[in-house]
Each structure stands twice: as C-alpha cells, then as structure tokens.
Design an enzyme around this catalytic site. Structure first.
Site: not given
Ligand code: TTP
Ligand code: MG
Length: 364
Positions: A12, A107-108
């Site tokens: 992630d 991103d995952e």
């Molecule tokens: P996430 O992996 O949930 O968040 P992140 O990568 O920004 O932060 P973390 O370090 O906690 O993993 O989500 C990945 C991307 O998806 C994030 O950069 C933006 C998008 N996203 C949205 O557009 N809306 C949302 O509600 C969420 C949770 C994520």
């Molecule tokens: Mg993330």
C-alpha cells in the site's frame, strides 16, 4: 495432502496522491499538503500527507473543516492520469516477482509469492526489495504486510505505516489475531464496531468465544466470515483477473431509517462518496446497470437494479421507492452502485464520462 502455507504480500503506497504531488514540487516538502476539492465548493480531501495528518486531517474530511484545523494546508486539485501512470508502472515491478498480482485500487495490491524464487524465496526480503525499487524508480514510499493470507497481510501493511513493513509468520498468527482490535477487521465500520463493543467484543480474541450461529444471528452473512477472520483464517486466493464486476458504497446507520424521505436523504449523502471512489477506479469497462441495496432490520437484503443510461443522484430515486415497497421494516443499511459490463458482451456499450471512474473492496 494439505496445501502449502501461502506467502502473501499486501503493498500500500503511503499517502499516494499527496506523495506524488510533493515529489513533483519540492517546495511543498515538509508542508501540510492535501489533494481534494475546494473548501468553498463543498469539496472533500481525497488524501493528505503525514505532515497534514498531524493536525487530525484524513481522507473524506470536508476541505472546509481541514483548513479550519490546519490553516496553512495546501490543497491541490489532483491529476488522476498522473496517478494512474505511476500505478501502472508500480504494477510492472510487482510482476517482476510473481504473476499472481491482484490490484485493489491504484495504490494497493496483493501478491502471492509462495512460488517466487527471488530473494531466496523470502517474502520479507521480496517485500523489502519491492519497496526499495519503488523508492529508487519513483521516489515514493510504500508500506507492506507479509502474512499467510490476504486478511492478515492487509492488516499488517498498516502496522508500520508510513515506509515500513510488518510480517506475521504462521506460528505468530494465533497470538496476533487474539490481540487484534475488531475495528481493524476490513469491513467492520463504526456502527458494527459499536455493536460489537456493546456485546463485549473488543478484540478478535473476544469474538473467538462466539459460535458461528450466534455471529450469524448478530451480523448476518458477514458473521460467518467474522468467525473465520477472528481465528486468522482467510482462504481467499489472490485473484489475477480481478476485473471489477461492480462498484458500490454502503453505510450501516446507527438508527434504522423509516420512509422514503429519510432513505432518500441518506442516499443523496452517499452519492458523492460513490463518485469519489469511481474516480479512483482503474476500470475502463462500461457500466451495465445501476443498483441500490437495502438491508432491513431483520437483516434481509434486497437489491433493486435497472439498466444504465446516465449517472446522477436522481436516477436512483425510483429504485429507492421500489425497494421500500418490499418491506415495512426499518432500513439499517443502504448502498448504491453500478455493475460493469462483462467484457465479452456489447463492446460498444456506453462508457461513463470521465468524472466517474474506479476502487472499492467490499468484505461484507
Ligand atoms: P489510501 O491507501 O486509503 O490512502 P493513502 O495512500 O493516501 O494514505 P495511506 O498512507 O494511509 O495509505 O488511498 C489511496 C489513494 O486513494 C489516496 O491517495 C487517494 C485516494 N482516495 C480517495 O480519493 N478517497 C478516499 O476516501 C480514500 C480513502 C482514498
Ligand atoms: Mg495508501
């Protein structure tokens, strides 16, 4: 003969969209930065960097609230095609280690590295090497979880965030899940966690004392899954062909909703969340139908769908009316979403306009 113990990695990216923006504008380094909508237009944050998180900011927070909490916050509009490009390149890196890659969102991803020979076959070293390469090639950090199944790998990738990794080896599984707070189980939201808490369940260990039948009585079909998860059991395979069949958002309400007006207001509130997820989806498949899901107070579920023509909150209105005709009970959960076309059929079917494009995993 039993199957060999699997080695699953969940990767992630850290504050993905925001990290890309900061990378590309060095002046933003060490400043609180978010990607999202404008505060004066009822926008919300898609994400923010860890600098901004120190102020209590998080994804889906209204931008107006975010700037109140953190007046120096820099909010950028975002650039989906850039994020998509990085995402696809990172996936290429995953494929250097295994063909068994299941992307969950931009991103995952889950990787099954049970058969991987690189890094002496060590999943821990493979995860470290993938993170090292992502940093070298993109100047972005990722976190990883390494475990014998998808559930635990996903939980573990959060354990050392940002820029860290955490491994749960098979002999460690029992102790790890016993102490795991139930709100860490994917699919357990605020409302379910509250209910579990009133039933005396705070950790997976507490939940283990419950029979499958009792969990089903309390939580419907999800209860059966909980029975396995709280024991650290998850036999789902890493699915390479994870072309999305549907995309939806749903909420369980603290109090049951009665009548059209209450349900319709709730659906209107859900809609922006749906469109945001759609934007982050990596699917180019056309949409086949739209649907609403309702779970009534007796846990029965009904789904109402109709062929897709266009997407707006209004098109869900008749579906809501139809669903409410099917029971006089209160509504405890509402969901709305779309089904995608099977790739083999109707290749010329309608594509959604760009603001409505990918990502979401439903465990329920
Ligand atoms: P996430 O992996 O949930 O968040 P992140 O990568 O920004 O932060 P973390 O370090 O906690 O993993 O989500 C990945 C991307 O998806 C994030 O950069 C933006 C998008 N996203 C949205 O557009 N809306 C949302 O509600 C969420 C949770 C994520
Ligand atoms: Mg993330």
């Amino acid at each position: 003969m039993s199957d060999p113990v699997r080695k699953i990695i969940h990767i992630d990216m850290d504050c993905f969209y925001a990290a890309i923006e900061v990378r590309d504008a060095p002046a933003l380094k060490d400043k609180p930065v978010a990607v999202g909508g404008r505060p004066d237009r009822r926008g919300v944050l898609s994400t923010c960097n860890y600098e901004a998180r120190k102020y209590g900011l998080h994804s889906a927070m209204p931008s107006s609230q975010a700037v109140r909490l953190c007046p120096s916050l820099i909010i950028l509009p975002g650039n989906m095609s850039k994020y998509r490009g990085v995402s696809h390149q990172i996936r290429e890196t995953f494929h250097d280690f295994t063909p068994l890659v299941e992307p969950l969102s931009l991103d995952e991803a889950f990787l099954d590295v049970t058969e991987t020979k690189e890094c002496q076959g060590s999943a821990t070293l493979i995860a470290a090497e993938i993170r090292r390469r992502i940093f070298e090639e993109h100047q972005l950090t990722a976190s990883a979880g390494i475990a014998p199944n998808k559930f635990l790998a996903k939980v573990a990738s959060d354990w050392r965030k940002p820029n860290g990794q955490f491994v749960i080896t098979p002999p460690e599984v029992a102790d790890f899940v016993r102490a795991l707070p139930i709100k860490k189980i994917p699919g357990v939201g605020r409302v379910t966690a509250q209910k579990m808490s009133t039933l005396g369940m705070h950790t997976c260990g507490d939940m283990e004392a419950w029979s499958k039948v009792s969990l089903r009585e309390q939580f419907g079909k999800f209860g059966e899954r909980l029975y396995s998860l709280c024991r650290g059991v998850d036999n789902r395979a890493v699915q390479v062909d994870s072309r999305r069949k549907s995309l939806s958002v749903e909420t369980t309400y603290p109090e049951d909703l009665f009548g059209f007006d209450a349900c319709w207001r709730a659906l209107e509130d859900l809609y922006p969340q749906f469109t945001r997820r759609f934007e982050n989806v990596d699917s180019t498949l056309p949409v086949k139908s739209i649907f609403i899901k309702m779970r009534f107070s007796d846990f029965s579920i009904t789904t109402i769908q109709k062929p897709f023509k266009t997407l707006s909150p209004e098109v869900f209105r008749p579906l809501c009316r139809e669903g409410l005709k099917r029971s006089t009970l209160g509504v405890r959960l509402l969901g709305l979403g779309v089904h995608f076309q099977d790739e083999k059929t109707q290749p010329d079917a309608l594509q959604l306009p760009l603001p409505f494009k990918e990502h979401f995993v439903e465990y329920d």
